[in-house]
Scaffold this motif. Structure first.
Motif, PDB file in Angstrom:
ATOM      1  N   SER A   1     -68.728   7.683 -81.691  1.00  0.00           N
ATOM      2  CA  SER A   1     -67.882   6.575 -81.270  1.00  0.00           C
ATOM      3  C   SER A   1     -67.956   5.431 -82.285  1.00  0.00           C
ATOM      4  N   TYR A   2     -69.159   5.138 -82.755  1.00  0.00           N
ATOM      5  CA  TYR A   2     -69.344   4.084 -83.755  1.00  0.00           C
ATOM      6  C   TYR A   2     -68.595   4.443 -85.038  1.00  0.00           C
ATOM      7  N   ASP A   3     -68.737   5.677 -85.492  1.00  0.00           N
ATOM      8  CA  ASP A   3     -68.061   6.123 -86.713  1.00  0.00           C
ATOM      9  C   ASP A   3     -66.545   6.024 -86.564  1.00  0.00           C
ATOM     10  N   ARG A   4     -66.049   6.410 -85.410  1.00  0.00           N
ATOM     11  CA  ARG A   4     -64.610   6.360 -85.149  1.00  0.00           C
ATOM     12  C   ARG A   4     -64.121   4.913 -85.167  1.00  0.00           C
ATOM     13  N   GLU A   5     -64.851   4.031 -84.506  1.00  0.00           N
ATOM     14  CA  GLU A   5     -64.469   2.623 -84.468  1.00  0.00           C
ATOM     15  C   GLU A   5     -64.519   1.994 -85.858  1.00  0.00           C
ATOM     16  N   LEU A   6     -65.536   2.322 -86.630  1.00  0.00           N
ATOM     17  CA  LEU A   6     -65.653   1.817 -87.996  1.00  0.00           C
ATOM     18  C   LEU A   6     -64.470   2.284 -88.841  1.00  0.00           C
ATOM     19  N   SER A   7     -64.123   3.549 -88.731  1.00  0.00           N
ATOM     20  CA  SER A   7     -62.994   4.094 -89.496  1.00  0.00           C
ATOM     21  C   SER A   7     -61.691   3.403 -89.120  1.00  0.00           C
ATOM     22  N   LEU A   8     -61.485   3.168 -87.844  1.00  0.00           N
ATOM     23  CA  LEU A   8     -60.260   2.499 -87.409  1.00  0.00           C
ATOM     24  C   LEU A   8     -60.222   1.042 -87.861  1.00  0.00           C
ATOM     25  N   ASN A   9     -61.389   0.387 -87.910  1.00  0.00           N
ATOM     26  CA  ASN A   9     -61.439  -0.985 -88.432  1.00  0.00           C
ATOM     27  C   ASN A   9     -61.107  -1.013 -89.916  1.00  0.00           C
ATOM     28  N   ILE A  10     -61.604  -0.024 -90.649  1.00  0.00           N
ATOM     29  CA  ILE A  10     -61.280   0.070 -92.076  1.00  0.00           C
ATOM     30  C   ILE A  10     -59.786   0.277 -92.248  1.00  0.00           C
ATOM     31  N   ALA A  11     -59.207   1.158 -91.445  1.00  0.00           N
ATOM     32  CA  ALA A  11     -57.763   1.405 -91.509  1.00  0.00           C
ATOM     33  C   ALA A  11     -56.987   0.128 -91.196  1.00  0.00           C
ATOM     34  N   GLY A  12     -57.474  -0.655 -90.253  1.00  0.00           N
ATOM     35  CA  GLY A  12     -56.821  -1.926 -89.920  1.00  0.00           C
ATOM     36  C   GLY A  12     -56.846  -2.897 -91.091  1.00  0.00           C
ATOM     37  N   GLY A  13     -57.966  -2.955 -91.787  1.00  0.00           N
ATOM     38  CA  GLY A  13     -58.068  -3.801 -92.977  1.00  0.00           C
ATOM     39  C   GLY A  13     -57.140  -3.333 -94.079  1.00  0.00           C
ATOM     40  N   GLU A  14     -57.047  -2.028 -94.228  1.00  0.00           N
ATOM     41  CA  GLU A  14     -56.141  -1.460 -95.226  1.00  0.00           C
ATOM     42  C   GLU A  14     -54.689  -1.785 -94.862  1.00  0.00           C
ATOM     43  N   GLN A  15     -54.370  -1.781 -93.570  1.00  0.00           N
ATOM     44  CA  GLN A  15     -53.012  -2.107 -93.137  1.00  0.00           C
ATOM     45  C   GLN A  15     -52.660  -3.539 -93.502  1.00  0.00           C
ATOM     46  N   GLU A  16     -53.627  -4.443 -93.421  1.00  0.00           N
ATOM     47  CA  GLU A  16     -53.394  -5.838 -93.818  1.00  0.00           C
ATOM     48  C   GLU A  16     -53.003  -5.913 -95.289  1.00  0.00           C
TER      49      GLU A  16
ATOM     50  N   VAL B   1     -51.475  -3.564 -96.959  1.00  0.00           N
ATOM     51  CA  VAL B   1     -50.095  -3.058 -97.043  1.00  0.00           C
ATOM     52  C   VAL B   1     -49.112  -4.184 -96.716  1.00  0.00           C
ATOM     53  N   TYR B   2     -49.422  -5.003 -95.699  1.00  0.00           N
ATOM     54  CA  TYR B   2     -48.563  -6.138 -95.363  1.00  0.00           C
ATOM     55  C   TYR B   2     -48.491  -7.129 -96.528  1.00  0.00           C
ATOM     56  N   GLU B   3     -49.628  -7.377 -97.177  1.00  0.00           N
ATOM     57  CA  GLU B   3     -49.674  -8.279 -98.331  1.00  0.00           C
ATOM     58  C   GLU B   3     -48.827  -7.730 -99.474  1.00  0.00           C
ATOM     59  N   ILE B   4     -48.897  -6.413 -99.685  1.00  0.00           N
ATOM     60  CA  ILE B   4     -48.111  -5.782-100.743  1.00  0.00           C
ATOM     61  C   ILE B   4     -46.621  -5.899-100.435  1.00  0.00           C
ATOM     62  N   ASP B   5     -46.246  -5.650 -99.186  1.00  0.00           N
ATOM     63  CA  ASP B   5     -44.838  -5.789 -98.798  1.00  0.00           C
ATOM     64  C   ASP B   5     -44.351  -7.219 -99.008  1.00  0.00           C
ATOM     65  N   ASP B   6     -45.222  -8.182 -98.719  1.00  0.00           N
ATOM     66  CA  ASP B   6     -44.882  -9.584 -98.939  1.00  0.00           C
ATOM     67  C   ASP B   6     -44.697  -9.861-100.433  1.00  0.00           C
ATOM     68  N   ALA B   7     -45.557  -9.284-101.267  1.00  0.00           N
ATOM     69  CA  ALA B   7     -45.440  -9.459-102.718  1.00  0.00           C
ATOM     70  C   ALA B   7     -44.143  -8.841-103.234  1.00  0.00           C
TER      71      ALA B   7
END
Length: 123
Positions: free
Chosen positions: A56-71, A73-79
């Motif tokens: 569960s911890y590993d899954r949550e950590l991975s999803l948090n990393i994915a969330g940071g990566e998504q941010e 992507v938003y910055e890149i789209d803004d650029a």
């Protein structure tokens, strides 16, 4: 900024965005598998509670990393939007030119180093 540089940064931004999108997809796919699937145990027996907590911890950590990566992507789209508007390479706070060294390191940067430092101090 000259058109040739803008084309270079646009290609770089798209390449980085595509790479991150692939990473996010992979992380999400792996993280959202059922616990039995991800552990390789398809026998139907229950897991030890410590194993479940670790998974569960590993899954949550991975999803948090994915969330940071998504941010990012938003910055890149803004650029990319700033490129189209002719505002790319200028700090959105002080409107000074962002140094090329910074844009080469962080092509989606929207602040010069001084304004970014001020923003981080205010947080």
């Amino acid at each position: 900024m000259i058109k040739q540089e803008l084309v270079k940064y646009k290609k770089l931004l798209i390449k980085v965005r595509d790479g991150i999108a692939g990473d996010i997809s992979h992380i999400a796919k792996e993280s959202l598998k059922s616990q039995k699937e991800s552990s390789g145990d398809l026998s139907g027996y229950s897991f030890h509670m410590a194993d479940m907590a670790s998974d569960s911890y590993d899954r949550e950590l991975s999803l948090n990393i994915a969330g940071g990566e998504q941010e990012i992507v938003y910055e890149i789209d803004d650029a990319l939007k700033r490129i189209e508007e002719g505002k790319f390479g200028k700090c959105i706070s002080c409107e000074k030119k962002i140094p090329q060294k910074r844009l080469n390191a962080v092509p989606y940067a929207k602040y010069c180093i001084q304004c970014k430092s001020k923003e981080e101090k205010n947080k």
